[in-house]
Scaffold this motif. Sequence first.
Motif, PDB file in Angstrom:
ATOM      1  N   SER A 131      -3.167   8.293   3.050  1.00  0.00           N
ATOM      2  CA  SER A 131      -3.296   7.059   2.278  1.00  0.00           C
ATOM      3  C   SER A 131      -3.886   5.944   3.129  1.00  0.00           C
ATOM      4  CB  SER A 131      -1.916   6.628   1.737  1.00  0.00           C
ATOM      5  OG  SER A 131      -1.081   6.223   2.799  1.00  0.00           O
ATOM      6  N   SER A 132      -4.118   4.818   2.481  1.00  0.00           N
ATOM      7  CA  SER A 132      -4.610   3.630   3.179  1.00  0.00           C
ATOM      8  C   SER A 132      -4.264   2.412   2.335  1.00  0.00           C
ATOM      9  CB  SER A 132      -6.128   3.692   3.398  1.00  0.00           C
ATOM     10  OG  SER A 132      -6.808   3.619   2.159  1.00  0.00           O
ATOM     11  N   GLY A 133      -4.233   1.268   2.974  1.00  0.00           N
ATOM     12  CA  GLY A 133      -4.002   0.047   2.222  1.00  0.00           C
ATOM     13  C   GLY A 133      -5.272  -0.430   1.538  1.00  0.00           C
ATOM     14  N   LYS A 134      -6.371  -0.366   2.274  1.00  0.00           N
ATOM     15  CA  LYS A 134      -7.660  -0.822   1.770  1.00  0.00           C
ATOM     16  C   LYS A 134      -8.630   0.352   1.695  1.00  0.00           C
ATOM     17  CE  LYS A 134      -9.317  -4.752   3.222  1.00  0.00           C
ATOM     18  NZ  LYS A 134      -9.124  -5.569   2.021  1.00  0.00           N
ATOM     19  N   GLY A 135      -9.656   0.188   0.872  1.00  0.00           N
ATOM     20  CA  GLY A 135     -10.711   1.183   0.810  1.00  0.00           C
ATOM     21  C   GLY A 135     -11.703   1.013   1.947  1.00  0.00           C
ATOM     22  N   GLY A 136     -12.452   2.063   2.236  1.00  0.00           N
ATOM     23  CA  GLY A 136     -13.514   1.977   3.232  1.00  0.00           C
ATOM     24  C   GLY A 136     -13.054   2.051   4.669  1.00  0.00           C
ATOM     25  N   PRO A 241      -6.729   4.003  -2.404  1.00  0.00           N
ATOM     26  CA  PRO A 241      -6.183   2.875  -1.638  1.00  0.00           C
ATOM     27  C   PRO A 241      -5.066   2.188  -2.413  1.00  0.00           C
ATOM     28  CG  PRO A 241      -8.595   2.769  -1.764  1.00  0.00           C
ATOM     29  CD  PRO A 241      -8.153   3.805  -2.735  1.00  0.00           C
ATOM     30  N   GLY A 242      -4.131   1.611  -1.671  1.00  0.00           N
ATOM     31  CA  GLY A 242      -3.115   0.792  -2.316  1.00  0.00           C
ATOM     32  C   GLY A 242      -1.874   1.556  -2.740  1.00  0.00           C
ATOM     33  N   THR A 243      -1.085   0.911  -3.615  1.00  0.00           N
ATOM     34  CA  THR A 243       0.232   1.441  -4.001  1.00  0.00           C
ATOM     35  C   THR A 243       0.377   1.434  -5.516  1.00  0.00           C
ATOM     36  OG1 THR A 243       1.163  -0.780  -3.763  1.00  0.00           O
ATOM     37  CG2 THR A 243       1.342   0.692  -1.873  1.00  0.00           C
ATOM     38  N   GLY A 244      -0.625   1.950  -6.222  1.00  0.00           N
ATOM     39  CA  GLY A 244      -0.621   1.905  -7.681  1.00  0.00           C
ATOM     40  C   GLY A 244       0.026   3.114  -8.329  1.00  0.00           C
ATOM     41  N   ASP A 245      -0.426   3.412  -9.553  1.00  0.00           N
ATOM     42  CA  ASP A 245       0.172   4.468 -10.373  1.00  0.00           C
ATOM     43  C   ASP A 245       0.137   5.833  -9.702  1.00  0.00           C
ATOM     44  OD1 ASP A 245       0.832   2.802 -12.497  1.00  0.00           O
ATOM     45  OD2 ASP A 245      -1.124   3.016 -13.454  1.00  0.00           O
ATOM     46  N   ILE A 246      -1.000   6.149  -9.053  1.00  0.00           N
ATOM     47  CA  ILE A 246      -1.135   7.478  -8.462  1.00  0.00           C
ATOM     48  C   ILE A 246      -0.146   7.658  -7.314  1.00  0.00           C
ATOM     49  CG2 ILE A 246      -2.693   8.961  -7.139  1.00  0.00           C
ATOM     50  CD1 ILE A 246      -4.975   7.926  -8.862  1.00  0.00           C
ATOM     51  N   LEU A 250       2.726  10.581  -7.263  1.00  0.00           N
ATOM     52  CA  LEU A 250       2.791  11.578  -6.200  1.00  0.00           C
ATOM     53  C   LEU A 250       4.106  11.507  -5.432  1.00  0.00           C
ATOM     54  CD1 LEU A 250      -0.899  11.473  -4.964  1.00  0.00           C
ATOM     55  CD2 LEU A 250       0.273  13.424  -5.995  1.00  0.00           C
ATOM     56  N   SER A 251       4.679  10.328  -5.335  1.00  0.00           N
ATOM     57  CA  SER A 251       5.985  10.229  -4.673  1.00  0.00           C
ATOM     58  C   SER A 251       7.049  10.964  -5.477  1.00  0.00           C
ATOM     59  CB  SER A 251       6.367   8.766  -4.479  1.00  0.00           C
ATOM     60  OG  SER A 251       6.621   8.128  -5.722  1.00  0.00           O
ATOM     61  N   GLN A 252       6.870  11.045  -6.803  1.00  0.00           N
ATOM     62  CA  GLN A 252       7.791  11.800  -7.649  1.00  0.00           C
ATOM     63  C   GLN A 252       7.484  13.295  -7.603  1.00  0.00           C
ATOM     64  OE1 GLN A 252       7.338  10.124 -11.538  1.00  0.00           O
ATOM     65  NE2 GLN A 252       7.990   8.068 -10.909  1.00  0.00           N
ATOM     66  N   TYR A 253       6.201  13.638  -7.638  1.00  0.00           N
ATOM     67  CA  TYR A 253       5.799  15.044  -7.659  1.00  0.00           C
ATOM     68  C   TYR A 253       6.082  15.744  -6.338  1.00  0.00           C
ATOM     69  CZ  TYR A 253       3.112  14.238 -11.964  1.00  0.00           C
ATOM     70  OH  TYR A 253       2.723  13.948 -13.239  1.00  0.00           O
ATOM     71  N   LEU A 254       5.872  15.030  -5.231  1.00  0.00           N
ATOM     72  CA  LEU A 254       5.968  15.649  -3.904  1.00  0.00           C
ATOM     73  C   LEU A 254       6.952  14.878  -3.026  1.00  0.00           C
ATOM     74  CD1 LEU A 254       2.121  16.191  -3.357  1.00  0.00           C
ATOM     75  CD2 LEU A 254       3.786  17.907  -4.094  1.00  0.00           C
ATOM     76  N   PRO A 255       8.228  14.956  -3.332  1.00  0.00           N
ATOM     77  CA  PRO A 255       9.209  14.173  -2.562  1.00  0.00           C
ATOM     78  C   PRO A 255       9.339  14.630  -1.111  1.00  0.00           C
ATOM     79  CG  PRO A 255      10.305  15.693  -4.082  1.00  0.00           C
ATOM     80  CD  PRO A 255       8.849  15.719  -4.435  1.00  0.00           C
ATOM     81  N   ARG A 256       8.884  15.848  -0.792  1.00  0.00           N
ATOM     82  CA  ARG A 256       8.976  16.358   0.573  1.00  0.00           C
ATOM     83  C   ARG A 256       7.739  16.024   1.402  1.00  0.00           C
ATOM     84  NH1 ARG A 256       8.012  21.401   0.029  1.00  0.00           N
ATOM     85  NH2 ARG A 256       8.549  21.904   2.168  1.00  0.00           N
ATOM     86  N   ALA A 257       6.787  15.336   0.816  1.00  0.00           N
ATOM     87  CA  ALA A 257       5.513  15.119   1.492  1.00  0.00           C
ATOM     88  C   ALA A 257       5.629  14.152   2.657  1.00  0.00           C
ATOM     89  CB  ALA A 257       4.477  14.602   0.496  1.00  0.00           C
ATOM     90  N   GLU A 258       4.768  14.364   3.656  1.00  0.00           N
ATOM     91  CA  GLU A 258       4.615  13.430   4.772  1.00  0.00           C
ATOM     92  C   GLU A 258       3.447  12.496   4.446  1.00  0.00           C
ATOM     93  OE1 GLU A 258       4.201  15.722   8.440  1.00  0.00           O
ATOM     94  OE2 GLU A 258       5.140  17.400   7.379  1.00  0.00           O
ATOM     95  N   VAL A 259       3.590  11.236   4.793  1.00  0.00           N
ATOM     96  CA  VAL A 259       2.557  10.240   4.491  1.00  0.00           C
ATOM     97  C   VAL A 259       1.906   9.775   5.789  1.00  0.00           C
ATOM     98  CG1 VAL A 259       2.064   7.999   3.454  1.00  0.00           C
ATOM     99  CG2 VAL A 259       3.814   9.485   2.446  1.00  0.00           C
ATOM    100  N   TYR A 260       0.584   9.819   5.807  1.00  0.00           N
ATOM    101  CA  TYR A 260      -0.187   9.336   6.956  1.00  0.00           C
ATOM    102  C   TYR A 260      -1.086   8.200   6.471  1.00  0.00           C
ATOM    103  CZ  TYR A 260       1.447  13.546   9.257  1.00  0.00           C
ATOM    104  OH  TYR A 260       2.256  14.522   9.793  1.00  0.00           O
ATOM    105  N   VAL A 261      -0.956   7.055   7.110  1.00  0.00           N
ATOM    106  CA  VAL A 261      -1.702   5.869   6.682  1.00  0.00           C
ATOM    107  C   VAL A 261      -2.871   5.643   7.637  1.00  0.00           C
ATOM    108  CG1 VAL A 261      -1.578   3.409   6.185  1.00  0.00           C
ATOM    109  CG2 VAL A 261       0.407   4.871   5.752  1.00  0.00           C
ATOM    110  N   VAL A 262      -4.063   5.567   7.060  1.00  0.00           N
ATOM    111  CA  VAL A 262      -5.288   5.359   7.844  1.00  0.00           C
ATOM    112  C   VAL A 262      -5.682   3.886   7.760  1.00  0.00           C
ATOM    113  CG1 VAL A 262      -7.728   6.002   8.102  1.00  0.00           C
ATOM    114  CG2 VAL A 262      -6.046   7.713   7.344  1.00  0.00           C
TER     115      VAL A 262
END
Length: 280
Positions: A131-136, A241-246, A250-262
């Motif tokens: 993930s990332s906060g901003k695009g680009g 980018p960001g913290t919207g609907d998707i 995904l936080s509901q679909y993949l509760p075991r996932a690891e998040v990496y922020v670029v």
Amino acid sequence: MSVVTPDQVIEALRPVQDPELHRSIVDLNMVRDVSINDGVVALTVTLTIAGCPLRNEIQNRVNGAIRPLPGVRDVQLNFGVMTDDERAALREKLHGSPAASAGSAPAQGHAQGRAIPFAQPGSKTRPLLISSGKGGVGKSSVTTNLAVALAAAGHSVGVVDADIYGYSIPRMLGADREPVAIDQMLLPPESYGVRCISIGYFVPDGQAVVWRGPMLHKALEQFLTDVFWDEPDFLLVDMPPGTGDIALSLSQYLPRAEVYVVTTPQDAAQKVARLSAAMA
């Protein structure tokens, strides 16, 4: 001269895998009508769909397995196509009943559709959300390069392009072949040993995707359930980018996932990236 038998031909073909399903063509019941006459082996390979894009690859693999057998002078390979009933049986064997898939469930929400396989306790797949906060800031580039590096290291890898509005993974991977549908099961294209799925395969080139939350939610659900991922070691998700609907879905679909922020070094980019990290 040694005389090859049909059983020897079948055993020689057992290691040959369908390039998309990664299963033995013998175990998938794709090999039919093996006969031998004066050193000439004749057989039929039944393809999953008409116009199979990897027909030539299958032909090369079959020839490569049969021709070295003692006593074989030539190979006469014919192709057939599975019937609808055979495709339905194949889908159920590999992926379960199509009636249980997310795409055929009338109600919204993954709890009422097909279970997300990567969220199950026994799943061997390691989901990574990029993930990332901003695009680009290079998020999709990181996703692509990490996926290819993991595949080169011998892991099985899948990528979900969840950046619905700004999809770019197929172009970056060079995966320009469209997914193949077998009785409501999608076979994702593969490039550099990485399987990927993206909304870019389903919308005309140059057309914008203008969807609200429920449609995004359903599309992601189908990417995770109706696609034949075959339990990869890693499933990378290229997030928008960001913290919207998707991100919420995904936080509901993949509760075991690891998040990496670029992010990039600029203070403005890092500040927004912290918000994305806080959601994780």
